[in-house]
Design an enzyme around this catalytic site. Structure first.
Site, PDB file in Angstrom:
ATOM      1  N   SER A  71       0.825  -1.206   0.000  1.00  0.00           N
ATOM      2  CA  SER A  71       0.000   0.000   0.000  1.00  0.00           C
ATOM      3  C   SER A  71       0.858   1.254   0.000  1.00  0.00           C
ATOM      4  O   SER A  71       1.970   1.269   0.545  1.00  0.00           O
ATOM      5  CB  SER A  71      -0.862  -0.022   1.263  1.00  0.00           C
ATOM      6  OG  SER A  71      -1.482   1.213   1.452  1.00  0.00           O
ATOM      7  N   TYR A 120      -1.962   0.319  10.310  1.00  0.00           N
ATOM      8  CA  TYR A 120      -2.214  -0.393   9.055  1.00  0.00           C
ATOM      9  C   TYR A 120      -1.002  -0.299   8.126  1.00  0.00           C
ATOM     10  O   TYR A 120      -0.498  -1.310   7.610  1.00  0.00           O
ATOM     11  CB  TYR A 120      -3.461   0.184   8.359  1.00  0.00           C
ATOM     12  CG  TYR A 120      -3.598  -0.256   6.931  1.00  0.00           C
ATOM     13  CD1 TYR A 120      -3.908  -1.584   6.628  1.00  0.00           C
ATOM     14  CD2 TYR A 120      -3.389   0.634   5.863  1.00  0.00           C
ATOM     15  CE1 TYR A 120      -4.010  -2.005   5.303  1.00  0.00           C
ATOM     16  CE2 TYR A 120      -3.491   0.222   4.555  1.00  0.00           C
ATOM     17  CZ  TYR A 120      -3.792  -1.090   4.274  1.00  0.00           C
ATOM     18  OH  TYR A 120      -3.880  -1.509   2.973  1.00  0.00           O
ATOM     19  N   LYS A 175       1.786  -3.339   6.669  1.00  0.00           N
ATOM     20  CA  LYS A 175       2.155  -3.607   5.269  1.00  0.00           C
ATOM     21  C   LYS A 175       3.670  -3.509   5.085  1.00  0.00           C
ATOM     22  O   LYS A 175       4.274  -4.289   4.343  1.00  0.00           O
ATOM     23  CB  LYS A 175       1.424  -2.625   4.338  1.00  0.00           C
ATOM     24  CG  LYS A 175      -0.085  -2.852   4.288  1.00  0.00           C
ATOM     25  CD  LYS A 175      -0.415  -4.069   3.460  1.00  0.00           C
ATOM     26  CE  LYS A 175      -1.875  -4.447   3.493  1.00  0.00           C
ATOM     27  NZ  LYS A 175      -2.214  -5.616   2.691  1.00  0.00           N
TER      28      LYS A 175
END
Ligand code: UDP
Length: 325
Positions: free
Chosen positions: A117, A141, A145
């Site tokens: 991402s 988050y 990743k």
């Protein structure tokens, strides 16, 4: 026919990737716990119901299907939720991926395409973002990743798992044939929420902050069509198939749209005015994210078919109308 294990294949981007894989002559096997994915979205190959956090589920899937490669989409993906409950994100996105990579190592599956991402970059020091720019996430988050990108390098060093990390910007749109589209529960993404407002399901769209350092004060994002993302996954798989080295690629269109511009484009698609209200900023949102995707264009031969916001919103609107018909 090569079998590709698609974790999260019942989700938004994963299901579009399954369609692209099947069209290109691969057998996509979806591995999904259906917590956030949808059984109806699994249309182009079998569904292996299982959870990444359960070794036994992974073992069964690998034993049954002996995949040549893994495409790994399964993850929790809400920035806001990750701030409220970070451990949930680490346990699933990091812990689950560690188990998945262990299974790959045990079964000799050494080709891996990962849904990373743009959230791994954090607040950009320069724009548009290039792959070599510093990765300094501002949300749990984004950190999950980035940790997986790191794990992939280590898995390559010890288990020869070659990989491609695809750092995508804002996935948007829906299958142009109308076969699948975006359904998140709960929905938190801008474009579907704006379109829900146009349909009368919400009283207004909340604009999270109008005091950012952007021309209209609202956040700017690089929206990229989900079918174009699916094509990039196919390109990444073929990159590995051709024997190329592990790499990472940004996936975006190189131009941004503000929240206000998304609302205007949605009004055009729906042919209706859409009520908006200004609200406080949402934490974890960088003001501007725009991709430089030259590397994917050049090395993967990736050419987005639907680079324009009106195309992306048009497909999303068509999909939503069809769902509610
Ligand atoms: N956004 C907004 N209102 C909403 C949802 C999102 O103003 O109801 C903004 C959000 O702050 C961000 C942009 O829209 O600047 C895109 O958010 P989204 O959640 O769709 O994707 P993200 O950028 O978080 O991956």
């Amino acid at each position: 026919m090569k079998t590709i294990l698609v974790t999260g294949g019942a989700g938004f981007v994963g299901s579009h990737a399954c369609k692209a894989l099947a069209r290109a002559g691969y057998r996509p096997v979806t591995f999904d716990n259906l917590e956030r994915g949808h059984e109806w979205a699994v249309k182009w190959g079998p569904l292996e119901r299982g959870d990444l956090r359960e070794e036994i589920d992974l073992q069964k899937a690998f034993e049954t299907w002996r995949p040549w490669a893994v495409m790994h989409f399964a993850a929790y993906s809400y920035v806001g939720e990750s701030i409220v409950d970070p451990m949930k994100y680490y346990l699933n996105n990091v812990g689950g991926t560690a188990k998945l990579l262990s299974a790959c190592a045990s079964f000799g599956c050494t080709n891996f395409v990962f849904s990373s991402s743009c959230a791994t970059y954090g607040i950009p020091a320069r724009l548009p973002l290039k792959e070599e720019d510093a990765q300094s996430p501002v949300s749990p988050y984004g950190h999950t990743k980035l940790v997986v990108e790191r794990m992939l390098k280590e898995a390559e060093a010890s288990h020869r798992i070659r990989h491609v990390a695809l750092r995508y910007f804002n996935a948007a749109g829906a299958d142009p044939d109308g076969e699948i589209g975006e359904v998140h529960e709960p929905e938190t993404h801008l474009i579907p929420l704006v379109l829900f407002t146009a349909m009368g399901h919400l009283p207004s769209i909340k604009i999270f902050g109008d005091d950012y350092p952007t021309p209209d004060g609202t956040c700017i994002r690089d929206y990229v069509h989900v079918s174009d993302l699916a094509d990039a996954h196919l390109g990444a798989l073929q990159w590995l198939e051709a024997g190329n080295p592990s790499s990472s690629f940004n996936l975006g269109n190189g131009h941004g749209a503000s929240v206000t511009e998304v609302i205007r484009a949605s009004e055009n698609a729906a042919g209706l005015p859409i009520k908006a209200e200004i609200c406080p900023r949402r934490s974890g949102d960088p003001p501007i994210l725009v991709s430089n995707s030259d590397k994917a264009n050049e090395l993967l031969g990736w050419k987005p078919k639907f680079p324009r916001l009106d195309q992306q919103i048009g497909h999303a609107w068509k999909w939503l109308k069809r769902q509610s018909a």
